[in-house]
Motif scaffolding. Structure first.
Motif, PDB file in Angstrom:
ATOM      1  N   ILE A 110      -8.181   7.574  -9.404  1.00  0.00           N
ATOM      2  CA  ILE A 110      -8.617   6.302  -8.823  1.00  0.00           C
ATOM      3  C   ILE A 110      -8.370   6.342  -7.319  1.00  0.00           C
ATOM      4  CG2 ILE A 110      -8.400   3.793  -8.853  1.00  0.00           C
ATOM      5  CD1 ILE A 110      -7.146   4.020 -11.632  1.00  0.00           C
ATOM      6  N   GLU A 111      -9.408   6.250  -6.536  1.00  0.00           N
ATOM      7  CA  GLU A 111      -9.265   6.241  -5.082  1.00  0.00           C
ATOM      8  C   GLU A 111      -8.779   4.865  -4.628  1.00  0.00           C
ATOM      9  OE1 GLU A 111     -11.698   7.726  -1.101  1.00  0.00           O
ATOM     10  OE2 GLU A 111     -12.810   7.169  -2.908  1.00  0.00           O
ATOM     11  N   MET A 112      -7.770   4.856  -3.770  1.00  0.00           N
ATOM     12  CA  MET A 112      -7.196   3.609  -3.285  1.00  0.00           C
ATOM     13  C   MET A 112      -6.964   3.689  -1.781  1.00  0.00           C
ATOM     14  SD  MET A 112      -4.498   2.352  -6.210  1.00  0.00           S
ATOM     15  CE  MET A 112      -4.961   2.244  -7.932  1.00  0.00           C
ATOM     16  N   MET A 113      -6.984   2.518  -1.152  1.00  0.00           N
ATOM     17  CA  MET A 113      -6.822   2.409   0.287  1.00  0.00           C
ATOM     18  C   MET A 113      -5.560   1.614   0.611  1.00  0.00           C
ATOM     19  SD  MET A 113      -9.484   0.598   2.987  1.00  0.00           S
ATOM     20  CE  MET A 113     -10.840   1.603   2.342  1.00  0.00           C
ATOM     21  N   HIS A 114      -4.814   2.054   1.642  1.00  0.00           N
ATOM     22  CA  HIS A 114      -3.629   1.320   2.067  1.00  0.00           C
ATOM     23  C   HIS A 114      -4.052  -0.034   2.625  1.00  0.00           C
ATOM     24  CE1 HIS A 114      -0.265   0.182   4.781  1.00  0.00           C
ATOM     25  NE2 HIS A 114       0.453   0.665   3.791  1.00  0.00           N
ATOM     26  N   GLN A 115      -3.464  -1.109   2.082  1.00  0.00           N
ATOM     27  CA  GLN A 115      -3.881  -2.454   2.473  1.00  0.00           C
ATOM     28  C   GLN A 115      -2.751  -3.322   2.997  1.00  0.00           C
ATOM     29  OE1 GLN A 115      -6.848  -3.201   2.893  1.00  0.00           O
ATOM     30  NE2 GLN A 115      -8.231  -2.630   1.252  1.00  0.00           N
ATOM     31  N   ALA A 116      -1.490  -2.984   2.719  1.00  0.00           N
ATOM     32  CA  ALA A 116      -0.407  -3.886   3.119  1.00  0.00           C
ATOM     33  C   ALA A 116       0.934  -3.181   3.004  1.00  0.00           C
ATOM     34  CB  ALA A 116      -0.405  -5.147   2.241  1.00  0.00           C
ATOM     35  N   THR A 117       1.939  -3.804   3.639  1.00  0.00           N
ATOM     36  CA  THR A 117       3.332  -3.383   3.501  1.00  0.00           C
ATOM     37  C   THR A 117       4.121  -4.585   3.013  1.00  0.00           C
ATOM     38  OG1 THR A 117       3.122  -1.781   5.302  1.00  0.00           O
ATOM     39  CG2 THR A 117       5.351  -2.462   4.694  1.00  0.00           C
ATOM     40  N   VAL A 118       4.901  -4.397   1.958  1.00  0.00           N
ATOM     41  CA  VAL A 118       5.640  -5.496   1.336  1.00  0.00           C
ATOM     42  C   VAL A 118       7.136  -5.247   1.469  1.00  0.00           C
ATOM     43  CG1 VAL A 118       6.035  -6.837  -0.761  1.00  0.00           C
ATOM     44  CG2 VAL A 118       3.792  -5.813  -0.351  1.00  0.00           C
ATOM     45  N   THR A 119       7.847  -6.245   1.963  1.00  0.00           N
ATOM     46  CA  THR A 119       9.299  -6.228   1.925  1.00  0.00           C
ATOM     47  C   THR A 119       9.720  -6.910   0.635  1.00  0.00           C
ATOM     48  OG1 THR A 119       9.427  -6.318   4.338  1.00  0.00           O
ATOM     49  CG2 THR A 119      11.417  -6.906   3.111  1.00  0.00           C
ATOM     50  N   LEU A 120      10.240  -6.127  -0.302  1.00  0.00           N
ATOM     51  CA  LEU A 120      10.545  -6.636  -1.637  1.00  0.00           C
ATOM     52  C   LEU A 120      11.882  -7.373  -1.646  1.00  0.00           C
ATOM     53  CD1 LEU A 120       9.527  -3.489  -3.699  1.00  0.00           C
ATOM     54  CD2 LEU A 120       8.222  -5.596  -3.503  1.00  0.00           C
ATOM     55  N   SER A 121      11.937  -8.463  -2.399  1.00  0.00           N
ATOM     56  CA  SER A 121      13.199  -9.190  -2.552  1.00  0.00           C
ATOM     57  C   SER A 121      14.188  -8.398  -3.394  1.00  0.00           C
ATOM     58  CB  SER A 121      12.955 -10.568  -3.169  1.00  0.00           C
ATOM     59  OG  SER A 121      12.297 -10.457  -4.420  1.00  0.00           O
ATOM     60  N   SER A 122      13.681  -7.509  -4.243  1.00  0.00           N
ATOM     61  CA  SER A 122      14.512  -6.599  -5.031  1.00  0.00           C
ATOM     62  C   SER A 122      13.588  -5.539  -5.615  1.00  0.00           C
ATOM     63  CB  SER A 122      15.236  -7.350  -6.152  1.00  0.00           C
ATOM     64  OG  SER A 122      14.331  -7.709  -7.179  1.00  0.00           O
ATOM     65  N   MET A 123      14.157  -4.537  -6.269  1.00  0.00           N
ATOM     66  CA  MET A 123      13.332  -3.516  -6.902  1.00  0.00           C
ATOM     67  C   MET A 123      12.554  -4.075  -8.083  1.00  0.00           C
ATOM     68  SD  MET A 123      13.217  -0.617  -5.454  1.00  0.00           S
ATOM     69  CE  MET A 123      12.611   0.373  -6.814  1.00  0.00           C
ATOM     70  N   ASN A 124      13.051  -5.160  -8.650  1.00  0.00           N
ATOM     71  CA  ASN A 124      12.370  -5.796  -9.772  1.00  0.00           C
ATOM     72  C   ASN A 124      12.348  -7.305  -9.531  1.00  0.00           C
ATOM     73  OD1 ASN A 124      11.101  -6.153 -12.249  1.00  0.00           O
ATOM     74  ND2 ASN A 124      13.019  -6.194 -13.384  1.00  0.00           N
TER      75      ASN A 124
END
Length: 203
Positions: free
Chosen positions: A89-103
């Motif tokens: 599946i070809e995918m394009m970089h669209q965003a950067t997320v700062t996660l509140s936690s790993m889950n």
């Protein structure tokens, strides 16, 4: 700015490549939209552990399949597109997320650097969470990761199925004018419900 029109109910999937930073876990978001509709026969075979190892990430998160709920997306392109292939599946970089936690738990908030405008046109329904401060969060995508049968017809009656925190409520309304969530100059604030549907704070 480039604009993608008529994206309402378009299917897509995302792969998040997670790295550790001083500020906590951060994910680079690769999305199949607008390159393809995330074919189910390929998506269902993705191996998150193998993807993480291949791309040097501490983890890979599979986010999907999902469907857009806005009418159009305006994107502030940042240089040449970064495209990768995950399990065919070809995918394009669209965003950067700062996660509140790993889950991240449902109804927790993540900050997303995506440099987009999401436009919800007048005359279309929107599905919103209202928090205890009366801030409105508009559903930007619905997910079939938790309930594969979830679809557009399910959303008006979703309130009865949600496990909402105290003071939160879920509402449906028809827009009388265009609603735009502009995050071209600031991070988006995004939360998810217990079905993994995603909502953007309307500011």
């Amino acid at each position: 700015m480039t604009e993608r029109t008529d994206v309402f109910d378009r299917r897509y999937g995302e792969v998040l490549l997670v790295t550790a930073t001083e500020d906590g876990p951060q994910a680079q978001v690769y999305c199949s939209f607008p390159l393809n509709d995330c074919p189910a026969e390929l998506w269902d075979k993705l191996d998150a552990e193998a993807i993480a190892k291949e791309h040097g990430a501490i983890a890979a998160l599979l986010n999907g399949p999902r469907h857009w709920l806005m009418s159009s997306i305006e994107k502030d392109a940042q240089g040449q597109p970064d495209t990768r292939e995950f399990g065919g599946i070809e995918m394009m970089h669209q965003a950067t997320v700062t996660l509140s936690s790993m889950n991240p738990a449902p109804y927790s908030v993540n900050q997303v650097d995506r440099k987009t405008v999401f436009n919800f046109d007048a005359g279309r329904p929107v599905f919103e969470l209202i928090d205890p401060q009366e801030q409105r969060w508009v559903m930007q995508t619905y997910s079939q990761a938790v309930d594969v049968s979830l679809g557009l017809t399910s959303l008006p009656d979703l309130a009865a199925r949600l496990t909402l925190p105290d003071g939160w409520r879920y509402e449906t309304r028809i827009l009388t004018e265009r609603l735009s969530v502009d995050t071209t100059t600031r991070d988006a604030h995004v939360t998810q419900d217990n079905f993994a549907n995603s909502y953007s704070w309307e500011f």
